[in-house]
Design a protein around this motif. Sequence first.
Motif, short mmCIF file in Angstrom:
data_model
loop_
_atom_site.label_atom_id
_atom_site.label_comp_id
_atom_site.label_asym_id
_atom_site.label_seq_id
_atom_site.Cartn_x
_atom_site.Cartn_y
_atom_site.Cartn_z
N GLN A 1 0.83 -1.20 0.00
CA GLN A 1 0.00 0.00 0.00
C GLN A 1 0.87 1.26 0.00
O GLN A 1 0.58 2.21 -0.72
N LEU A 2 1.90 1.25 0.82
CA LEU A 2 2.80 2.41 0.87
C LEU A 2 3.47 2.64 -0.47
O LEU A 2 3.53 3.77 -0.95
N CYS B 1 4.37 5.80 -5.15
CA CYS B 1 4.61 5.81 -6.61
C CYS B 1 3.53 6.60 -7.33
O CYS B 1 3.83 7.41 -8.21
N ALA B 2 2.27 6.39 -6.96
CA ALA B 2 1.17 7.12 -7.60
C ALA B 2 1.31 8.63 -7.34
O ALA B 2 0.97 9.44 -8.21
N GLY B 3 1.82 8.99 -6.17
CA GLY B 3 2.00 10.39 -5.83
C GLY B 3 3.31 10.98 -6.31
O GLY B 3 3.62 12.12 -5.99
N ALA C 1 -1.92 7.20 7.80
CA ALA C 1 -3.21 6.61 8.17
C ALA C 1 -3.75 5.95 6.90
O ALA C 1 -4.38 6.59 6.08
N LEU C 2 -3.45 4.68 6.73
CA LEU C 2 -3.85 3.97 5.52
C LEU C 2 -5.31 3.53 5.57
O LEU C 2 -5.84 3.05 4.58
N SER C 3 -5.94 3.70 6.71
CA SER C 3 -7.36 3.39 6.86
C SER C 3 -8.11 4.70 7.09
O SER C 3 -7.65 5.56 7.84
N PRO C 4 -9.28 4.85 6.46
CA PRO C 4 -10.07 6.07 6.71
C PRO C 4 -10.60 6.14 8.14
O PRO C 4 -11.07 7.18 8.58
N ALA D 1 8.47 0.55 7.15
CA ALA D 1 7.44 0.56 6.11
C ALA D 1 6.50 -0.64 6.22
O ALA D 1 6.34 -1.41 5.28
N GLY D 2 5.89 -0.79 7.39
CA GLY D 2 4.98 -1.90 7.59
C GLY D 2 5.69 -3.20 7.91
O GLY D 2 5.05 -4.21 8.15
#
Length: 171
Positions: free
Chosen positions: A18-19, A24-26, A118-121, A142-143
Amino acid sequence: MTAAHPEGQSRVTPVFDQLLALLCAGKAAFRILEHPAEGKSDAVARIRGTRPEQGAKAMLCVASQAASTPVLAVLPGPARLDFRKLAVAMGARKATLADPALAQEVTGCAMGAVPPFALSPDVRLVADPALVSSNAEIAFNAGRLDRSIVLAVDDYLRLARPQLADIIRQE
């Protein structure tokens, strides 16, 4: 530099994936460091070759109100959390550290491996300004206890969007 997902990497945790996807997307400037498993801030800073103050220590906390949202408190590695200040930032009367089982359930990580996102809403993110005001880069597990990410502070602020609040205990 922007890192891509390492090819041929052995089994990775969902949080690590997820990180990487988020960074990467950002189009974030970051690098991945592989190292022996370590969960203590000062020891992992030596292994990473970073200053302890660059370490983003993330701790899941809960308020005294049972229905309140858990908060991920993020501060520089050597700093200590002031639970009274965190409670004020949370809008609560009292804040405490979440028990390890709840922290594992909510973050998907073992204690010491929780990243400052905060990877969860369902989790609020509060970071102390000292972490981001005095560093060009932050470093964090990183997790996983055997993987760290070193990330540009500007990218952290842009992608994580933490609430900034003084939550460090003054010695």
